[in-house]
Write an enzyme that holds these catalytic residues in place. Structure first.
Site, PDB file in Angstrom:
ATOM      1  N   SER A 195       0.802  -1.222   0.000  1.00  0.00           N
ATOM      2  CA  SER A 195       0.000   0.000   0.000  1.00  0.00           C
ATOM      3  C   SER A 195       0.836   1.274   0.000  1.00  0.00           C
ATOM      4  CB  SER A 195      -0.959  -0.045   1.180  1.00  0.00           C
ATOM      5  OG  SER A 195      -1.844   1.015   1.104  1.00  0.00           O
ATOM      6  N   HIS A 196       0.717   2.058   1.083  1.00  0.00           N
ATOM      7  CA  HIS A 196       1.370   3.372   1.127  1.00  0.00           C
ATOM      8  C   HIS A 196       2.836   3.281   1.523  1.00  0.00           C
ATOM      9  CE1 HIS A 196       0.106   2.324   5.132  1.00  0.00           C
ATOM     10  NE2 HIS A 196       1.020   3.158   5.606  1.00  0.00           N
TER      11      HIS A 196
ATOM     12  N   ASP B 124      -1.525   1.200  -3.798  1.00  0.00           N
ATOM     13  CA  ASP B 124      -2.469   0.202  -4.321  1.00  0.00           C
ATOM     14  C   ASP B 124      -3.818   0.806  -4.694  1.00  0.00           C
ATOM     15  OD1 ASP B 124      -3.009   0.713  -1.640  1.00  0.00           O
ATOM     16  OD2 ASP B 124      -3.880  -1.262  -1.304  1.00  0.00           O
TER      17      ASP B 124
ATOM     18  N   LYS C   6     -11.591   0.397   0.569  1.00  0.00           N
ATOM     19  CA  LYS C   6     -11.635   1.808   0.255  1.00  0.00           C
ATOM     20  C   LYS C   6     -11.240   1.974  -1.207  1.00  0.00           C
ATOM     21  CE  LYS C   6      -7.245   2.425   2.767  1.00  0.00           C
ATOM     22  NZ  LYS C   6      -6.980   1.345   3.697  1.00  0.00           N
TER      23      LYS C   6
ATOM     24  N   ASP D  35      -6.175   2.498  -3.105  1.00  0.00           N
ATOM     25  CA  ASP D  35      -7.390   2.535  -2.287  1.00  0.00           C
ATOM     26  C   ASP D  35      -7.547   3.842  -1.505  1.00  0.00           C
ATOM     27  OD1 ASP D  35      -5.380   1.997  -0.489  1.00  0.00           O
ATOM     28  OD2 ASP D  35      -6.238   0.138   0.291  1.00  0.00           O
ATOM     29  N   ARG D  36      -6.513   4.701  -1.557  1.00  0.00           N
ATOM     30  CA  ARG D  36      -6.633   5.964  -0.828  1.00  0.00           C
ATOM     31  C   ARG D  36      -6.793   7.145  -1.786  1.00  0.00           C
ATOM     32  NH1 ARG D  36      -2.481   6.092   4.220  1.00  0.00           N
ATOM     33  NH2 ARG D  36      -2.636   3.905   4.821  1.00  0.00           N
TER      34      ARG D  36
ATOM     35  N   ASP E  54      -2.701   6.300  -3.526  1.00  0.00           N
ATOM     36  CA  ASP E  54      -1.553   5.635  -2.906  1.00  0.00           C
ATOM     37  C   ASP E  54      -1.074   4.444  -3.743  1.00  0.00           C
ATOM     38  OD1 ASP E  54      -3.645   3.898  -2.353  1.00  0.00           O
ATOM     39  OD2 ASP E  54      -2.771   3.250  -0.453  1.00  0.00           O
TER      40      ASP E  54
HETATM   41  C1  VG1 Z   1      -2.807   2.742   8.279  1.00  0.00           C
HETATM   42  C2  VG1 Z   1      -3.921   3.773   8.394  1.00  0.00           C
HETATM   43  C3  VG1 Z   1      -5.263   3.075   8.389  1.00  0.00           C
HETATM   44  C4  VG1 Z   1      -5.390   2.196   7.139  1.00  0.00           C
HETATM   45  C5  VG1 Z   1      -4.212   1.242   7.049  1.00  0.00           C
HETATM   46  C6  VG1 Z   1      -4.215   0.460   5.746  1.00  0.00           C
HETATM   47  O1  VG1 Z   1      -2.837   1.880   9.390  1.00  0.00           O
HETATM   48  O2  VG1 Z   1      -3.762   4.543   9.565  1.00  0.00           O
HETATM   49  O3  VG1 Z   1      -6.276   4.037   8.442  1.00  0.00           O
HETATM   50  O4  VG1 Z   1      -6.582   1.457   7.165  1.00  0.00           O
HETATM   51  O5  VG1 Z   1      -2.984   1.969   7.100  1.00  0.00           O
HETATM   52  O6  VG1 Z   1      -4.227   1.326   4.659  1.00  0.00           O
HETATM   53  P1  VG1 Z   1      -1.872   2.066  10.655  1.00  0.00           P
HETATM   54  O7  VG1 Z   1      -2.143   0.881  11.522  1.00  0.00           O
HETATM   55  O8  VG1 Z   1      -0.482   2.132  10.133  1.00  0.00           O
HETATM   56  O9  VG1 Z   1      -2.264   3.356  11.293  1.00  0.00           O
HETATM   57  V1  VG1 Z   1      -3.522   0.917   3.205  1.00  0.00           V
HETATM   58  O10 VG1 Z   1      -3.962   2.033   2.077  1.00  0.00           O
HETATM   59  O11 VG1 Z   1      -1.861   1.018   3.727  1.00  0.00           O
HETATM   60  O12 VG1 Z   1      -3.980  -0.639   2.957  1.00  0.00           O
HETATM   61 CO    CO Z   2      -3.537   1.497   0.245  1.00  0.00          CO
END
Ligand code: VG1
Ligand code: CO
Length: 543
Positions: free
Chosen positions: A113-114, A279, A376, A281-282, A277
């Site tokens: 993801s991010h 993948d 998302k 979803d953001r 982001d």
């Molecule tokens: C983070 C974000 C959370 C999101 C998660 C997955 O988690 O705060 O809101 O759902 O990433 O997003 P954390 O536990 O690091 O706060 V993604 O777009 O990285 O799948």
């Molecule tokens: Co993501």
């Protein structure tokens, strides 16, 4: 060739988090590491014999290699049919869409993801279940257990599948279909938002910049915005997915999407700015001269979603993660719809969506979604915004300011302290938990504590309890500070401190976020002693 079984040993040192297993690429590159984890997933999928599986990833470094392994292992594990995105690419929302549309038993999504990519960056593997959303904890627990006892895995020995050419091939008796990564997703979008209205908006001269940060959303945004909706070529920046994301950190926030911010806050800002982001979803939304916090974006989409055809009948309710500001709750109250507060992570929304209790959901981390899938969806949020702007015929910044004038403004910021020692982070949280009962009625930074707790969630659908989801401190001045540790980092611990303050007075809606939140930040420091515990005097990132 037939199945091969290779001896292997237990390997996973921690349970996969809410978004699957995320580690450094080098960890995934160890012999048998991917195979062990994937076999443990497949062993936990009941009914896989003869079922359809969706596979795809965000294109980051190591994506293509792992895709081939997953395909060959899926074939050896009895799946009848595998849908794989062209070039091995599928955004998380597109994977969710395919799982639902083709009634797959689930999907293997390769993404961190991010998190940054490249050979020194992160990689990740997650499994989404048949409703299209992240696997529940019962499933990830089973996978983790399996990794501790696994002694062999199944793989079909064959040459690599050509991922670039659309169409069907076979791996043994399994049909592998390379599908267009965008087509089904785009078709779904057309049922939700008014493409004609948005196309007319672009035709009238409306201009936007969508920054895909060299991650997976590029092909989706180009096909839909520039292709179907007629936005000028060049609307999508950094639109080619690259294994190292072209050096970008694909986390759509004002810090990492700095080029977009600079453009949108500068003299030549187009009418609308957005980013996504790794993948897809953001979403990050920027109006000319004004960053729209994800919490405000959720509230604004909740207020106006009925203007888009997919939501014309109104919303059943709205859900936000606990650290997300309360802006959406204010809209829900006015609309007379239900509002839910869930722990961080999309899997909690899935139950509410399945039960029809909510239509929209969102998180402060720039995730927004609806009941169209169970993840998302970054580009969807951008399209819904465009549909709303086309209907309201007002500039995006005006829409935001009018929203504040109607509902009040929830000033909001998140302070992240990244890569701190795990023991220090744990000590800070333990200190907070111990101090909590004595905090009410005490004053810090000029704010008086009203109440505090460690957020525990009882799922309204299945009754399951999820404790210890973050410390909430409510102040009498209508402000809040929340503390929790990240579950998605790959080195050390990340402390997230979420700050917000409600301001009903429209004459005070033009403060800088820093000024507006100074007292809350001061109170958070005084209560949690962040500097002492972390050894840091400032956050690594403020978003
Ligand atoms: C983070 C974000 C959370 C999101 C998660 C997955 O988690 O705060 O809101 O759902 O990433 O997003 P954390 O536990 O690091 O706060 V993604 O777009 O990285 O799948
Ligand atoms: Co993501």
């Amino acid at each position: 060739m037939t199945l091969t079984e290779i001896p292997t040993k237990p390997f996973l040192d921690q349970k996969p988090g809410t978004s699957g297993l995320r580690k450094k690429v080098t960890v995934f590159q160890q012999p048998n590491y991917v195979e062990n984890f994937v076999q443990s997933i497949f062993d936990s999928v009941e009914g896989r014999q003869g079922a359809t599986l969706v596979v795809g990833g965000d294109g980051r470094f190591f994506n293509r290699e792992v895709v081939q392994t997953v395909l060959k292992m899926a074939a050896a594990n009895g799946f009848a049919r595998i849908l794989i995105g062209q070039c091995g690419l599928l955004s998380t929302p597109a994977a969710s869409c395919l799982i639902r549309k083709y009634k797959a038993i689930g999907g293997v999504i390769l993404s961190a993801s991010h998190n940054p990519g490249g050979p020194d960056g992160d990689f990740g593997i997650k499994f989404n279940v048949s409703h299209g959303g992240p696997a529940p904890e019962t499933f990830t627990d089973a996978v983790f257990k399996r990794t501790q006892t696994i002694s062999s895995y199944h793989i079909h020995r064959a040459s690599d599948i050509d991922l670039d050419v659309l169409g069907e091939t076979r791996l043994g008796s399994t049909v592998v279909e390379v599908v267009d990564s965008v087509a089904d997703y785009a078709e779904l979008m057309e049922t939700l938002v008014d493409f004609d209205k948005i196309a007319a908006l672009f035709a009238s001269g409306f201009r936007m910049r969508f920054d895909a940060l060299s991650a997976v959303t590029g092909p989706y945004a180009k096909a839909i915005l520039e292709g179907q909706l007629g936005a000028p070529a060049g609307t999508v920046a950094n639109g080619e997915p690259k294994p190292d994301f072209g050096g970008h950190h694909p986390d759509p926030n004002p810090v990492h999407a700095h080029d977009l911010m600079e453009l949108m806050l500068g003299p030549n800002a187009p009418d609308f700015g957005a980013a996504s982001d790794g993948d897809g979803d953001r979403n990050m939304i920027v109006a000319p001269g004004l960053f729209v916090t994800p919490s405000d974006s959720l509230a604004i989409l909740t207020a106006y979603a009925h203007l888009a055809p997919g939501y014309a009948k109104g919303l059943a309710g709205v859900a936000r993660s606990m650290p997300t500001s309360r802006a959406a709750d204010r809209v829900a109250a006015k609309l007379g719809i239900r509002a839910f507060e869930t722990p961080t992570g999309w899997k909690f929304f899935a139950n509410l969506l399945d039960a029809g209790l909510v239509t929209l959901c969102g998180e402060e981390s720039a995730g927004t979604g609806s009941n169209h899938i169970r993840e998302k969806d970054g580009l969807w949020a951008v399209l819904l915004w465009l549909n709303i702007l086309a209907e309201l015929k007002k500039p995006a910044d005006q829409v935001v300011r009018e929203h504040w004038a109607t509902y009040g403004r929830d000033y909001y910021a998140r302070h992240d302290y990244e890569e701190i020692e795990t023991a220090r982070a744990d000590a800070l949280m333990a200190h907070l938990r111990a101090a909590s009962p004595s905090l009410p009625d005490k004053t810090f930074g000029g704010l008086t504590v009203e109440a505090c707790d460690d957020f525990a969630y009882t799922d309204p659908v299945d009754g399951s309890l999820t404790p210890q989801q973050g410390i909430r401190i409510l102040f009498k001045e209508d402000a809040r500070a929340v503390f929790r540790l990240s579950g998605t980092g790959t080195s050390g611990a990340t402390l997230r401190v979420y700050l917000e303050r409600f301001e009903p007075d429209p004459s005070r809606h033009d403060l800088s976020r820093e000024d507006a939140l100074a007292s809350v930040a001061e109170a958070a420091e005084a209560i949690a002693q962040i500097t002492t515990h972390t050894g840091r005097s400032t956050p690594s990132v403020i978003t």
